[in-house]
Design an enzyme around this catalytic site. Structure first.
Site, PDB file in Angstrom:
ATOM      1  N   GLY A 248       8.800  -8.840 -11.394  1.00  0.00           N
ATOM      2  CA  GLY A 248       9.856  -9.218 -11.591  1.00  0.00           C
ATOM      3  C   GLY A 248      11.075  -8.335 -11.401  1.00  0.00           C
TER       4      GLY A 248
ATOM      5  N   ASN B 219      11.519   0.206 -10.753  1.00  0.00           N
ATOM      6  CA  ASN B 219      12.966   0.417 -10.672  1.00  0.00           C
ATOM      7  C   ASN B 219      13.679   0.105 -12.320  1.00  0.00           C
ATOM      8  OD1 ASN B 219      12.629  -1.960  -9.088  1.00  0.00           O
ATOM      9  ND2 ASN B 219      14.722  -2.264 -10.234  1.00  0.00           N
TER      10      ASN B 219
ATOM     11  N   ASP C 120      16.628   0.784  -5.966  1.00  0.00           N
ATOM     12  CA  ASP C 120      15.437  -0.030  -6.085  1.00  0.00           C
ATOM     13  C   ASP C 120      14.281   0.651  -5.522  1.00  0.00           C
ATOM     14  OD1 ASP C 120      14.058  -2.343  -6.343  1.00  0.00           O
ATOM     15  OD2 ASP C 120      14.562  -3.091  -4.336  1.00  0.00           O
TER      16      ASP C 120
ATOM     17  N   ARG D 158      -1.975  -9.016  -4.789  1.00  0.00           N
ATOM     18  CA  ARG D 158      -2.905  -7.888  -4.414  1.00  0.00           C
ATOM     19  C   ARG D 158      -4.215  -8.172  -4.507  1.00  0.00           C
ATOM     20  NH1 ARG D 158       1.397  -6.572  -1.930  1.00  0.00           N
ATOM     21  NH2 ARG D 158       3.233  -6.441  -3.239  1.00  0.00           N
TER      22      ARG D 158
ATOM     23  N   ASN E 172       5.902   2.229   0.450  1.00  0.00           N
ATOM     24  CA  ASN E 172       5.996   1.039  -0.710  1.00  0.00           C
ATOM     25  C   ASN E 172       4.695   0.693  -1.111  1.00  0.00           C
ATOM     26  OD1 ASN E 172       6.915  -1.763  -1.520  1.00  0.00           O
ATOM     27  ND2 ASN E 172       8.890  -1.372  -0.372  1.00  0.00           N
ATOM     28  N   TRP E 173       4.525  -0.518  -1.443  1.00  0.00           N
ATOM     29  CA  TRP E 173       3.313  -0.732  -2.014  1.00  0.00           C
ATOM     30  C   TRP E 173       1.884  -0.533  -0.964  1.00  0.00           C
ATOM     31  CZ3 TRP E 173      -0.076  -4.105   0.531  1.00  0.00           C
ATOM     32  CH2 TRP E 173       0.718  -4.853   1.423  1.00  0.00           C
TER      33      TRP E 173
END
Lengths: 304, 529
Positions: free
Chosen positions: B189, B259, B302, B129, B388-389
């Site tokens: 992770g 998550n 998730d 990022r 999402n991101w």
């Protein structure tokens, strides 16, 4: 992905034959790169060492390790090494996760650990430790996304009769399908999970397909039956129709029936009408219940 | 002798961090100039809003190409990955990353000043990022679990510290954030059942100062009651893989967590699983938690809640409030009081089918029937999430929170029906989706306007400006400028692929630039008059 299968299968078979003796054969060369090789004296597999976070597993060695596991470890640590009341979960053990081909497991067991036979684990040979290490790494890999352990289990839980009723009435499936025409013998073509995926998401389905393992083929070229089409009508012109290729606020592109690629600049006066043959299937996702879904799969599975 | 050397180093380092002619003064982080974009989100608020107006809704049609830079990792790097981070701009230089790589690019010309390549030992190379900058140093994470500091002048290495354990399948991807002279770093992770955490490092020495775990590690830790036992909690996930936001006045930083673990099969983690899938307020000097709000109690899909928690001040029911808002991956939008974490607004910004409404704390109540099932459960959103991101944006000018929303269905399966699943134990398959840019009125959570991406989908990150514009990647491999008030698309330009990050903007020498990444190319657009 998993188990970058090694060239040392033959060597492992030799090892397998020498379970309780030290192998006499010349040692294969150590893996290139990779950190934390086995302590001196331990068998060096010619298995791909892998990145530091993904050491390779040799399936033959892991299978041999499983035999030792069953004899000496299973009652306390469980079939899948996830622990019992008598021993901890080894899939989450740092000894196991740090281990590379016996590098951590070896010293741990050499210190003397309980075994089912009552013998001391210090008596395990280096080869036996190595096989146990492969077995345990395999159990870790079982838990990863994409693990080959992860397969769809029984999804035929629905009621075929209810599915048939839904197909013929509420689901309105018969407007476009017939069990004596396009869906004739459908059950023979696909696994239940593929049937489930193909009827919910026909656009993802590979045309033709086959009885696979449920991995609906994404990215395949759309079949003509599923392609979205578009009709573009210029202010004072003839309508042009074709398969939609691109549509945004600025342009619309299509391939017409004669094969020509056409692009139009969008203006308020340019009429654009999109037609999706799968619109009913999209709408279905908003209304279908999980029960309907399981019933339909059970019904389609009867179409032998 | 040894001591003398150490003191000398300390003095030099202090001078370096104070920021020379080419460096970044810490004040530039609190009130960034319009000639900079000094951190991932442009400023601490996470708004990704620029006050610049040279490019605006009236003239954006004249926006033209400045330059294009293609990631060049040198001869050794066959694959340099793609731009999933946000470049940081300090003193006319853009600092850009991909996994294991950092580049310094001249912002006026697109010319590469230097490249740094990291010799990797492994780890997940899914994305990076970006960097944090303080003084003349930059900081970034590597897939093989290192926090690395470079000199911004020439890309030479200052120090490296291991921040996570590759053996446990952690990896580094997040852009660190500088707060109060600390380097704040999270970890990624989601394969093994391991805990997420956040930590602070000394920018001079790299020494770790504190670590905060997202999930309870021992008796007495808050949240332990939301797990069946200590072992489940200790291994419960909650990765911190998005950059934090920060309120300097409250001195609270806002961490968003991922998550819980095991991810899909969940029999051995009954309970809410705190503080996974949450917004957590931490004191940046101590790592102590002030409050937490869990947006996905007992997540089984998730659905990380790592989406940017955006800080702004506004009015709710006529009352001025200090707010924080998030469009979470699970499809729900939350506005909280950022002093205490109390939810003021909860709504869905992409219609979902997995809840039974909201509880009295404003959290969605999961419908157990929509947990993953052995025979499958049809769920929307899918695993990719409603968001999402890619970063959202908030414009104080329009009072709208903008996010690219995806409405997708998929079937969630349990593959491991046993009592003690580990790791994943299931996943989702298939899918059908559509996406649209949603402009959400933060006061009500209602959609003010929605711009559908008709020809495909877009998950791109966003930028809003005082020029009444929102910039977004579109569905036709393009960068699109929309009217921030109405959603009308005003301008677009074709790229080499779909936009792969959120655009940024800045002004240099009187010209306003807009910069966006697409795959391995960085595109710069400029208003030349």
């Amino acid at each position: 992905m998993r188990n970058p299968v090694s060239a040392w299968t033959a060597a492992a078979l030799v090892l397998a034959g020498s379970l309780y003796v030290t192998a006499q054969e010349p040692r294969p060369q150590p893996p290139p790169g990779g950190r934390g090789g086995p302590p001196s004296g331990l068998q060096q597999p010619r298995v791909n060492a892998g990145a530091n976070d993904k050491p390779g597993v040799d399936p033959v060695a892991a299978a041999e390790g499983k035999k030792i596991w069953a004899l000496e470890c299973i009652t306390c640590h469980g079939t899948n090494a996830r622990g019992t009341d008598n021993g901890p979960n080894l899939v989450r053990s740092l000894v196991v996760l740090r281990d590379r081909f016996g590098s951590a497991l070896g010293p741990f067991l050499k210190r003397g650990h309980k075994m089912q036979s009552g013998r001391s684990s210090a008596l395990l040979s280096d080869d036996q430790v190595l096989m146990l290490a492969h077995f345990l790494r395999d159990r870790v890999n079982d838990t990863l996304r994409g693990s080959s352990e992860f397969e769809v289990k029984n999804i035929l839980t629905g009621d075929a009769k209810a599915g048939e009723a839904y197909f013929n009435t509420e689901g309105k499936c018969t407007t476009c399908h017939s069990v004596s025409a396009d869906l004739r013998g459908y059950a023979g073509k696909y696994e239940p999970v593929d049937i489930q995926q193909r009827f919910l998401f026909p656009r993802n389905a590979t045309p033709g397909g086959g009885r696979g393992r449920g991995r609906a083929g994404g990215g395949a070229a759309p079949s003509p039956a599923t392609a979205i089409t578009v009709t573009v009508t210029p202010p004072n012109g003839e309508p042009v129709s074709g398969v939609l290729l691109q549509l945004d606020d600025f342009t619309v592109s299509l391939r017409d029936a004669s094969g020509w690629f056409r692009t139009f600049t969008r203006t308020p006066a340019l009429k654009v009408t999109k037609t999706d043959p799968l619109a009913a299937h999209r709408a279905l996702l908003e209304t279908i219940t999980d029960k309907n879904m399981h019933d339909v799969v059970a019904y389609l599975e009867t179409l032998k | 002798m040894r001591r003398v050397v150490f003191v000398a180093i300390a003095i030099v380092s202090a001078a370096v961090l104070a920021g020379g002619a080419q460096g970044l003064d810490p004040a530039g982080l609190v009130k960034p100039g319009t000639d900079s974009w000094p951190m991932y989100n442009g400023d601490y608020s996470g708004r990704r809003f620029s006050t610049l107006t040279k490019i605006n809704a009236d003239n954006v049609g004249a926006l033209s190409l400045g330059w294009v830079y293609r990631l060049n990792g040198g001869a050794a790097a066959a694959n340099v990955g793609s731009i999933k981070g946000t470049p940081v701009l300090v003193n006319g230089v853009l600092y850009l990353t991909s996994p294991d790589h950092v580049w310094a690019i001249d912002a006026r010309t697109g010319r590469e000043q230097w490249h740094f390549g990291w010799d990797s030992k492994g780890g997940t190379h899914i994305g990076n990022r970006g960097v944090a900058i303080l003084g003349e140093s930059l900081f970034f994470e590597t897939p093989d679990c290192h926090l690395v500091s470079l000199n911004i002048k020439d890309g030479t290495e200052r120090w490296r510290k291991e921040i996570c354990d590759l053996d446990q399948f952690y990896y580094g991807s997040v852009a660190p954030t500088i707060i109060n002279n600390r380097v704040i770093a999270g970890v990624s992770g989601d394969d093994l059942d391991i805990p997420g955490y956040m930590q602070a490092h000394d920018p001079v020495t790299g020494e770790m100062q504190w670590r905060w775990y997202a999930v309870p590690q021992s008796k007495g830790d808050p949240g332990l009651e939301s797990w069946p036992n200590e072992d489940a909690a200790k291994h419960g996930g909650g990765m911190t893989w998005q950059p934090v936001t920060y309120d300097p006045d409250l001195n609270l930083m806002y961490v968003t967590t991922g998550n819980p673990q095991p991810v899909i099969a969940h029999k051995n983690r009954a309970g809410d699983n705190l503080f996974t899938a949450s917004i957590v307020a931490l004191n940046p000097d101590t790592g102590k938690m002030a409050w937490a709000f869990q947006s996905s109690p007992h997540d089984t899909h998730d659905w990380d809640s790592t989406q940017t928690a955006v800080v702004f001040d506004g009015e709710i029911n006529g009352q001025p409030r200090k707010l924080i808002a998030q469009a979470a991956r699970n499809g729900h939008f939350f506005v909280l009081d950022r002093t205490n974490g109390k939810a003021l607004v909860s709504s869905d910004y992409a219609k979902t089918n997995w809840t039974l409404g909201y509880n009295d704390r404003g959290q969605p109540i999961p419908n157990p029937a929509k947990n993953p099932q052995v025979d499958g459960a049809l769920v929307t959103p899918n695993q990719g999430g409603a968001a999402n991101w890619p970063p959202p944006t908030f414009s104080p000018q329009t009072g709208l929170f903008y996010v690219n929303a995806t409405r997708a269905f998929s079937v969630y399966y349990i593959y491991d029906p046993g009592d003690n699943p580990q790791g994943w134990g299931g996943t989702d398959r298939g899918g059908w989706g559509e996406s649209m840019l949603q402009a959400i009125d933060y006061k009500t959570g209602k959609i003010r306007w929605s711009h559908k991406w008709e020809g495909g989908s877009s998950r791109a990150g966003l930028l809003s400006t005082a020029g009444n514009l929102v910039f977004s990647g579109g569905a036709s491999n393009d960068l699109v400028a929309l009217n921030a008030t109405t959603g009308e698309a005003l301008w677009h330009a074709g790229l080499n692929g779909s936009a792969s990050n959120g655009a940024i903007t800045y002004e240099l020498d009187g010209k306003q630039y807009v910069v966006v990444g697409a795959g391995d190319m960085l595109w710069t657009f400029v208003m030349n008059h």
